[in-house]
Structures are given as C-alpha cells and as structure tokens.
Design a protein around this motif. Sequence first.
Motif, PDB file in Angstrom:
ATOM      1  N   UNK A 150       0.851  -1.181   0.000  1.00 58.24           N
ATOM      2  CA  UNK A 150       0.000   0.000   0.000  1.00 58.24           C
ATOM      3  C   UNK A 150       0.892   1.239   0.000  1.00 58.24           C
ATOM      4  N   UNK A 151       0.368   2.334  -0.517  1.00 63.43           N
ATOM      5  CA  UNK A 151       1.165   3.539  -0.729  1.00 63.43           C
ATOM      6  C   UNK A 151       1.429   4.284   0.573  1.00 63.43           C
ATOM      7  N   UNK A 152       2.588   4.922   0.642  1.00 63.68           N
ATOM      8  CA  UNK A 152       2.975   5.723   1.797  1.00 63.68           C
ATOM      9  C   UNK A 152       2.711   7.210   1.564  1.00 63.68           C
ATOM     10  N   UNK A 153       2.089   7.548   0.434  1.00 66.79           N
ATOM     11  CA  UNK A 153       1.663   8.918   0.142  1.00 66.79           C
ATOM     12  C   UNK A 153       0.307   8.852  -0.559  1.00 66.79           C
ATOM     13  N   UNK A 154      -0.322   9.989  -0.712  1.00 68.21           N
ATOM     14  CA  UNK A 154      -1.539  10.084  -1.517  1.00 68.21           C
ATOM     15  C   UNK A 154      -1.189   9.992  -3.000  1.00 68.21           C
ATOM     16  N   UNK A 155      -2.177   9.651  -3.818  1.00 67.18           N
ATOM     17  CA  UNK A 155      -2.063   9.727  -5.272  1.00 67.18           C
ATOM     18  C   UNK A 155      -0.865   8.947  -5.813  1.00 67.18           C
ATOM     19  N   UNK A 156      -0.794   7.684  -5.426  1.00 65.89           N
ATOM     20  CA  UNK A 156       0.320   6.840  -5.865  1.00 65.89           C
ATOM     21  C   UNK A 156      -0.220   5.693  -6.715  1.00 65.89           C
ATOM     22  N   UNK A 157      -0.491   5.989  -7.966  1.00 62.80           N
ATOM     23  CA  UNK A 157      -0.900   4.981  -8.945  1.00 62.80           C
ATOM     24  C   UNK A 157      -2.115   4.174  -8.513  1.00 62.80           C
ATOM     25  N   UNK A 158      -3.003   4.786  -7.750  1.00 60.50           N
ATOM     26  CA  UNK A 158      -4.231   4.131  -7.354  1.00 60.50           C
ATOM     27  C   UNK A 158      -4.104   3.124  -6.232  1.00 60.50           C
ATOM     28  N   UNK A 159      -2.922   3.029  -5.607  1.00 56.95           N
ATOM     29  CA  UNK A 159      -2.749   2.081  -4.505  1.00 56.95           C
ATOM     30  C   UNK A 159      -3.512   2.551  -3.269  1.00 56.95           C
ATOM     31  N   UNK A 160      -4.044   1.614  -2.478  1.00 53.10           N
ATOM     32  CA  UNK A 160      -4.593   2.003  -1.177  1.00 53.10           C
ATOM     33  C   UNK A 160      -3.508   2.686  -0.350  1.00 53.10           C
ATOM     34  N   UNK A 161      -3.910   3.499   0.615  1.00 53.55           N
ATOM     35  CA  UNK A 161      -2.955   4.321   1.353  1.00 53.55           C
ATOM     36  C   UNK A 161      -2.755   3.779   2.766  1.00 53.55           C
ATOM     37  N   UNK A 162      -1.498   3.740   3.197  1.00 55.56           N
ATOM     38  CA  UNK A 162      -1.161   3.346   4.557  1.00 55.56           C
ATOM     39  C   UNK A 162      -1.280   4.569   5.466  1.00 55.56           C
TER      40      UNK A 162
END
Length: 293
Positions: A150-162
């Motif tokens: 999951x992404x550690x930032x917003x707006x990262x290729x559509x990944x859910x966010x941590x």
Amino acid sequence: MIIPVRRFVATCALGALGVALAACGTPGTPHAARPGHPASASGSANAQPPRPPTLAPGSSGITPVFTNGPRTKDKIVSLTFDADMTANEGTRAAAGEHFDNPELIATLRAFKVPATLFMTGRWADEYPKEAKDIGQDPLFEVANHSYSHYAFTDNCYGLPIVPQERMRAEVEEAYTAFKKAGVPHAMPYFRFPGGCYDQQALRTLSAVGVTAVQWDVVSGDAFATDADAVARQVLEGVKPGSVVVMHCTRSAAPVTEQALRTIVPELRKKGFRFVKVSEMIGSATQGERHGTT
C-alpha cells in the motif's frame, strides 16, 4: 512496485530521482543493525553476520535515500526486482494469477547474475517456498517492499494508502513474514510501493533503521508486452553505478525474463559487472570516505 514508465515520479524528488540522494540523505559509514537482528557483542557465540552497509541518516535522523552508486570507472550495475503482491490480491492468486516468476529467477541463476529482490510480506506469505529459496541463495538478497504494498503517500498509482500510524508496522511485518518463510537475513533496505514517498514517510520510518532504495533506470517492464523495448530502455539508460528497477511478477511484467536474455550479455559486453544493492551501497560509502564519488 509496479509503475508504468510514463509515470516515473517519486514524491520526494520530482524529475530526476538523482536529487533524492542529496536531498534526503548522503552516503556515510554503515550505521544501523539489520532490522530484527541486533548486532551481537564481538566474539559472541551467537554473533550475527556482518552488518550490511547502509547510508547515514539525513538531517534530524531522517531515513536516507539511495538512488545510484558512484559514477566511476568501475562499471557496476544493480538489477533489482520488485516481488509485488498487494494485500487485497489474494482472491486473484487463488483464481490462478501468478505473482511470482520462477523462470526469471532461473535465468538469473543461469547467467550467474547477483540481484536484489524487494519483496512484499504478502508475496512471501503467498510463496513461502520461493521466498526461502531466494533468501537462502547467496546469489540474491531479499529487501523490504512493505507488507501490503500500500502507498505511503496520496495519489500513488491508485494504490490504497497506509495511514501514518501504520507505516512502521508495514515494514516490520514484512520482516516478520520473511523470517516465517525461512529467509535468514533480510537486508535493511526498503523500497516504497510505487516509489512514492515524502518527508513525513521518511521521518516516520527513521526509527526502523533502513535505507530507502530508489533507482535511476526504469526498465519499463511493468505491463509491457515488447521484451525488445524493455531491453532497449535499460541498455540506453544504464551508467556506471546505476540501479535498475524491474519486476518479478509474471502477471504484471510478463516479458521481463525474456528481456534479461538480451540485457545481461549486452551489458557484459560493455564491461559492466552486476552487483547486489549491498555492494553498490558499500561502494558509495567507501567512495564518500575517500572522496571519490
């Protein structure tokens, strides 16, 4: 860390990721024990293997970021492979989708190419025998790509966010998954899912003692169908000290193994030597101490 080449952006360093090394951390002497493996006293019967090289923390102890090694006459290059599996992809794996790539690993072995695999904990849970096999092979080293991808930032290729409060746990739980699978000595290197990070993420992970590892060459293998195009992009981008990002995921990077069959011999013809990330970082820290980077 599946990313299309056209969207090669890391939040901490827009444009060329080469500035990340200067902005977020500079080479220094090895400083951190391997996560989950505190250094033992000298001479102890239970002493751990020598600590792998890491970068010194940045300002205020912020997690350092490594992008590439020294641009010297020693033509070394690191091929890195992200073994991606996002936590919510279990049903797809159960339905027969392959997030592993045994043929790629076999080709690296056939060519005797040292490599670093950035593995998610979820991948290790899904493929424990393969994780153990890779982790116990001295040709390879296993590094951390988070547990859930999951992404550690917003707006990262559509990944859910941590959420921020879960970031450290994402790294630590991945190391736990590696240990459970039988990987004996996972490295203290971390690659952000999607390559996306910011100062908040770097500060949050500072207590874990990892070096964040990015890249300076994008292979373009994510979702690619033309192996020749992937090989060409790598060959045109590699310089001494380059870190190449590729993928060890059959379903999302189906032509990577085929591309390797061109990339490896061509780079060797050009005089390049393949090294793991640990050796690349070691070269950078040694060069810093001697003023040769």
